[in-house]
Enzyme design. Sequence first.
Site, PDB file in Angstrom:
ATOM      1  N   HIS A 185       0.834  -1.202   0.000  1.00 27.55           N
ATOM      2  CA  HIS A 185       0.000   0.000   0.000  1.00 27.55           C
ATOM      3  C   HIS A 185       0.872   1.257   0.000  1.00 27.55           C
ATOM      4  O   HIS A 185       0.631   2.201  -0.753  1.00 27.55           O
ATOM      5  CB  HIS A 185      -0.908  -0.012   1.223  1.00 27.55           C
ATOM      6  CG  HIS A 185      -1.763   1.209   1.373  1.00 27.55           C
ATOM      7  ND1 HIS A 185      -3.048   1.279   0.891  1.00 27.55           N
ATOM      8  CD2 HIS A 185      -1.516   2.406   1.934  1.00 27.55           C
ATOM      9  CE1 HIS A 185      -3.561   2.471   1.166  1.00 27.55           C
ATOM     10  NE2 HIS A 185      -2.637   3.170   1.803  1.00 27.55           N
ATOM     11  N   GLU A 186       1.893   1.273   0.856  1.00 27.70           N
ATOM     12  CA  GLU A 186       2.748   2.453   0.945  1.00 27.70           C
ATOM     13  C   GLU A 186       3.584   2.632  -0.321  1.00 27.70           C
ATOM     14  O   GLU A 186       3.833   3.756  -0.751  1.00 27.70           O
ATOM     15  CB  GLU A 186       3.650   2.352   2.177  1.00 27.70           C
ATOM     16  CG  GLU A 186       2.896   2.367   3.493  1.00 27.70           C
ATOM     17  CD  GLU A 186       1.989   3.580   3.637  1.00 27.70           C
ATOM     18  OE1 GLU A 186       2.375   4.676   3.173  1.00 27.70           O
ATOM     19  OE2 GLU A 186       0.900   3.439   4.200  1.00 27.70           O
TER      20      GLU A 186
ATOM     21  N   HIS B 192       1.524   4.453  -2.756  1.00 28.07           N
ATOM     22  CA  HIS B 192       1.485   5.903  -2.518  1.00 28.07           C
ATOM     23  C   HIS B 192       2.649   6.594  -3.223  1.00 28.07           C
ATOM     24  O   HIS B 192       2.504   7.692  -3.768  1.00 28.07           O
ATOM     25  CB  HIS B 192       1.562   6.194  -1.015  1.00 28.07           C
ATOM     26  CG  HIS B 192       0.235   6.145  -0.317  1.00 28.07           C
ATOM     27  ND1 HIS B 192      -0.866   6.805  -0.777  1.00 28.07           N
ATOM     28  CD2 HIS B 192      -0.141   5.518   0.832  1.00 28.07           C
ATOM     29  CE1 HIS B 192      -1.889   6.589   0.046  1.00 28.07           C
ATOM     30  NE2 HIS B 192      -1.469   5.804   1.030  1.00 28.07           N
TER      31      HIS B 192
ATOM     32  N   GLU C 272      -6.189   7.109  -1.108  1.00 29.60           N
ATOM     33  CA  GLU C 272      -6.185   5.864  -0.349  1.00 29.60           C
ATOM     34  C   GLU C 272      -6.832   4.733  -1.155  1.00 29.60           C
ATOM     35  O   GLU C 272      -6.339   3.610  -1.166  1.00 29.60           O
ATOM     36  CB  GLU C 272      -6.918   6.053   0.982  1.00 29.60           C
ATOM     37  CG  GLU C 272      -6.212   6.971   1.953  1.00 29.60           C
ATOM     38  CD  GLU C 272      -4.825   6.485   2.320  1.00 29.60           C
ATOM     39  OE1 GLU C 272      -4.609   5.250   2.369  1.00 29.60           O
ATOM     40  OE2 GLU C 272      -3.943   7.323   2.538  1.00 29.60           O
TER      41      GLU C 272
ATOM     42  N   ASP D  90      -4.972   1.385  -2.374  1.00 28.03           N
ATOM     43  CA  ASP D  90      -5.524   0.067  -2.065  1.00 28.03           C
ATOM     44  C   ASP D  90      -5.550  -0.814  -3.304  1.00 28.03           C
ATOM     45  O   ASP D  90      -5.122  -1.969  -3.281  1.00 28.03           O
ATOM     46  CB  ASP D  90      -6.956   0.213  -1.522  1.00 28.03           C
ATOM     47  CG  ASP D  90      -7.013   0.908  -0.172  1.00 28.03           C
ATOM     48  OD1 ASP D  90      -5.981   0.914   0.526  1.00 28.03           O
ATOM     49  OD2 ASP D  90      -8.073   1.431   0.177  1.00 28.03           O
TER      50      ASP D  90
END
Length: 485
Positions: free
Chosen positions: A133-134, A137, A198, A202
């Site tokens: 997930h990070e 980003h 977000e 995801d």
Amino acid sequence: MRTTFFRSLKMTLLSTTLAMLPAMGQANNLPDMGTTAAATLSIEMESQYGDAYMRMLRASRPIISDPVLQSYINDLGNQLVANASDVKTPFTFFLIRNSEVNAFAFFGGYVGLHTGLFLHAQDESELASVMAHEIAHVTQRHLARSMEEQAKRSPAALAAMIGSLLLAAASPEAGIAAIHATTAANMQGQINYTRSNEQEADRVGIETLYRSGFDPYGMPNFFGRLADQFRYVSKPPAMLLTHPLPESRITDSRLRAEQYPRQLDQNHLAFHLAKARVIARFSGLQAQQSRDWFIRRQAKAQGVFADSLQYGLAIVALDQHQYQQAQTLLNPLLKKSPNNRFYLDVATDIDLGLKRYDIAAKRLENALKLAPDNAVLELNLANVYLNSKQYAPAIRLLQRYTHQRPNETVGWNLLAQAYANHQQLAESYAAQGEVMALRGQWQKAINRYIEASRISELGSLNQARFDARIDQLRREQVRFNALRN
């Protein structure tokens, strides 16, 4: 190898914070989101901001300088990055000693993980889902895109927001106040934009998770359990406060996982050993509490779970200087897996405690023949050389190590110690200067190099090298201060 971590001021990590519950949508129909931010911040500028922020983190956060754990998260993170899309920057993964369940990403591919993640994740797929997930980003450039949205509303907002982020790293209260002042007029737009980020992270993250060979259910399983665990507590984790987990989002995450074939977690030994190491050394538990934690779980444990619990008990015994007990616990594990870096690290510290330097050196030298340039083995061997007063081979090894890994403070610290013990004070000052530069303490770094130059032979190559580095550090100091101001 036993290591230390930096203790200092508590800081707010103002970055893209973790909230990983996937939304619905086809992973292969994602828009190209990596271009719009280019109008505001180039990849090069993101890297500069990321480097500056990381230097301040090293100076003021309890970053764990544990080569074994660092090697583990690097291997896991790099496996995910290799299967991610739109990777435009190198990635740097690091651990922060904090029992909160959280993770964050920042400019330039920097991804920080709290040790609290190890305490709550039950398998490697769950931990990998957080990292995936990070990583998303970063690859989707969410922080830069968020700033671009802010700049569209107010042309002066971009510089103010960047300045506020960096100010928060150095002075939390002032930074937080600046952030609120910068964004208050556009709060609702920021909330909506963050939600969109977000959801995209995801979607991208769960695809990366699957492509890397992990169970896509690791994501919904981890956050569903986390939501249940903290549903009725008065103070949930910071992650849940900033990113609530309603049932609809947890359901969406499970539906998204169902779009991929199930890949059952393989009970990866390395994950469970890393978790045991965190519990034994970085969870805040006292020695007896850690020992009780491992013993309570031994009765029902089998396979890799049993091995990891025994490994944890060996660490507790080692850290209490109970070397014979630690060896008794570790020997069966080492016999089963003689080249395991987790085991070799503890075996080395046992040997050092018992002053068996030759045995430790031979074991590590043999291991390095099978895994040349392995960071864990090299640092342990350098530590053995230092403890046995073999300073020349320690220096040779650490010179090569710091050349290959110039951004790791533990190598420079050991090199500074080796030089000092070998009566090479100028070189020791220079190595200390590199540690201070990595912490953004530019004037201290410059002063160390000035001292190194002062005590060097006049007109020597060493003095010229130190003077050149002083000029370089001064330029970096100016650039660093320009970013902060």
